[in-house]
Design a protein around this motif. Structure first.
Motif, PDB file in Angstrom:
ATOM      1  N   GLN A   1       0.828  -1.207   0.000  1.00 31.34           N
ATOM      2  CA  GLN A   1       0.000   0.000   0.000  1.00 31.34           C
ATOM      3  C   GLN A   1       0.866   1.261   0.000  1.00 31.34           C
ATOM      4  O   GLN A   1       0.551   2.234  -0.699  1.00 31.34           O
ATOM      5  CB  GLN A   1      -0.923  -0.007   1.224  1.00 31.34           C
TER       6      GLN A   1
ATOM      7  N   GLN B   1       2.535   1.570  -3.450  1.00 31.38           N
ATOM      8  CA  GLN B   1       1.559   1.969  -4.465  1.00 31.38           C
ATOM      9  C   GLN B   1       1.219   3.451  -4.341  1.00 31.38           C
ATOM     10  O   GLN B   1       1.090   4.159  -5.355  1.00 31.38           O
ATOM     11  CB  GLN B   1       0.282   1.132  -4.328  1.00 31.38           C
ATOM     12  N   ALA B   2       1.091   3.936  -3.119  1.00 34.00           N
ATOM     13  CA  ALA B   2       0.798   5.354  -2.917  1.00 34.00           C
ATOM     14  C   ALA B   2       1.934   6.223  -3.431  1.00 34.00           C
ATOM     15  O   ALA B   2       1.694   7.310  -3.996  1.00 34.00           O
ATOM     16  CB  ALA B   2       0.555   5.628  -1.433  1.00 34.00           C
TER      17      ALA B   2
ATOM     18  N   ARG C   1       4.129   5.251  -5.865  1.00 34.23           N
ATOM     19  CA  ARG C   1       4.141   5.113  -7.329  1.00 34.23           C
ATOM     20  C   ARG C   1       3.093   6.008  -7.979  1.00 34.23           C
ATOM     21  O   ARG C   1       3.350   6.674  -8.983  1.00 34.23           O
ATOM     22  CB  ARG C   1       3.910   3.657  -7.729  1.00 34.23           C
ATOM     23  N   ASP C   2       1.901   6.014  -7.398  1.00 36.57           N
ATOM     24  CA  ASP C   2       0.804   6.809  -7.955  1.00 36.57           C
ATOM     25  C   ASP C   2       0.874   8.273  -7.542  1.00 36.57           C
ATOM     26  O   ASP C   2       0.071   9.084  -8.036  1.00 36.57           O
ATOM     27  CB  ASP C   2      -0.545   6.236  -7.494  1.00 36.57           C
ATOM     28  N   GLU C   3       1.796   8.598  -6.648  1.00 34.87           N
ATOM     29  CA  GLU C   3       1.947   9.962  -6.126  1.00 34.87           C
ATOM     30  C   GLU C   3       0.642  10.467  -5.516  1.00 34.87           C
ATOM     31  O   GLU C   3       0.297  11.655  -5.605  1.00 34.87           O
ATOM     32  CB  GLU C   3       2.462  10.909  -7.207  1.00 34.87           C
ATOM     33  N   THR C   4      -0.083   9.560  -4.863  1.00 35.12           N
ATOM     34  CA  THR C   4      -1.391   9.883  -4.295  1.00 35.12           C
ATOM     35  C   THR C   4      -1.308  11.038  -3.309  1.00 35.12           C
ATOM     36  O   THR C   4      -2.123  11.970  -3.350  1.00 35.12           O
ATOM     37  CB  THR C   4      -1.983   8.647  -3.593  1.00 35.12           C
TER      38      THR C   4
ATOM     39  N   ARG D   1       1.219  14.483  -4.686  1.00 36.47           N
ATOM     40  CA  ARG D   1       0.577  15.548  -5.447  1.00 36.47           C
ATOM     41  C   ARG D   1      -0.178  16.523  -4.556  1.00 36.47           C
ATOM     42  O   ARG D   1      -0.425  17.663  -4.952  1.00 36.47           O
ATOM     43  CB  ARG D   1      -0.393  14.952  -6.474  1.00 36.47           C
TER      44      ARG D   1
END
Length: 288
Positions: A270, A273-274, A276-279, A282
């Protein structure tokens, strides 16, 4: 978003202090409201429920803030003592590395220390950047490459800059305040405390997991998300378990058991993934 992140607006990292206090008061009142309903369901008369409800609206927030302030003010010295952290001198390479990152975050360099444990881990504690400590396990310092140690230091400094220790201490104190208040009631209190305590714990753990995501993101903004991801993989690859004396502080550390029902930390996947996605990256405050 490009690989080179814009400069963080460090003045806005710790924003939301007033908003959090309002949220704590509202959550306390919600807990009082639910507690009143549950007390009514367990056989309390209307007068008894009203007698509980209105004083609790005042006392629970007051207790939460008072005991939260006491806990925050004592946290740094207590954790240093209990973990047997040895504070490093200012000219130590690790202290210099942390100081350089603190300069980027525009905060004073906290005390930097090392504590004796076979498991690779690190933690931050303290009431403010001026009264904080960042400590690394001896195993982490001995076994990890400098790049990963720097990334973990960035994660812990992110907690300091974001005032996450204060957030969690006050949230915990508000949860305890409602439980203590309910303890004074003779009938039905065990059932009601159990229900509200469980719901409060779920909210507290969700807040803790969220703050870990934010610390990862802030650390990535300082040293790059690839370095942050590599450090997380390195530290989670360690199979050694923390010594029993450090388990009480697992919620404060960069690595904890994420597979429990009430987990303080997200799973490794988790977190990766956060990143990688730049959740969360950003959503950090950057200078225009």
């Amino acid at each position: 978003m490009s690989a080179t992140l814009p400069e963080l607006d460090t003045r806005r990292l710790a924003h939301g202090g007033v908003g959090q206090k309002i949220a704590l008061i509202l959550s306390a009142w919600l807990g009082v409201f639910l507690g009143s309903i549950l007390l009514g369901l367990t056989g309390f008369g209307t007068l008894a429920v009203v007698t509980f409800f209105f004083p609790a609206l005042l006392f629970v927030p007051v207790f939460g803030f008072v005991f939260g302030s006491i806990g925050v003010s004592r946290s740094r010295d207590r954790v240093i003592s209990h973990t047997r952290t040895k504070i490093l001198p200012a000219d130590h390479p690790l202290t210099k590395g942390v100081a350089a990152l603190a300069t980027k975050l525009d905060i004073p360099c906290p005390s930097v220390g090392v504590y004796p444990d076979q498991a690779m881990n690190a933690f931050a504690a303290g009431s403010s950047p001026q009264k904080a400590v960042v400590s690394f396990s001896q195993s982490l310092v001995d076994r990890l490459p400098a790049r990963s140690i720097l990334a973990i230091a960035a994660h812990e400094l992110a907690h300091v800059a974001n005032r996450d220790m204060r957030r969690m201490q006050y949230a915990t104190s508000f949860q305890n305040a409602l439980t203590w208040y309910l303890f004074w009631w003779e009938r039905g209190k065990v059932f009601v405390r159990w229900i509200l305590g469980f719901l409060g714990e779920l909210m507290l753990m969700r807040l803790s997991r969220t703050r870990e995501f934010w610390a990862d993101a802030t650390g990535a903004a300082l040293i790059g998300k690839d370095a942050m991801m590599e450090a997380l993989r390195d530290i989670h690859a360690d199979r050694a378990q923390p010594s029993p004396e450090y388990l009480a502080y697992a919620r404060m550390m960069i690595r904890a058991n994420p597979k429990t029902l009430l987990s303080t930390h997200p799973t490794l996947e988790q977190r990766l993934q956060a990143l990688r996605d730049e959740t969360y990256i950003r959503r950090l405050p950057y200078r225009r």
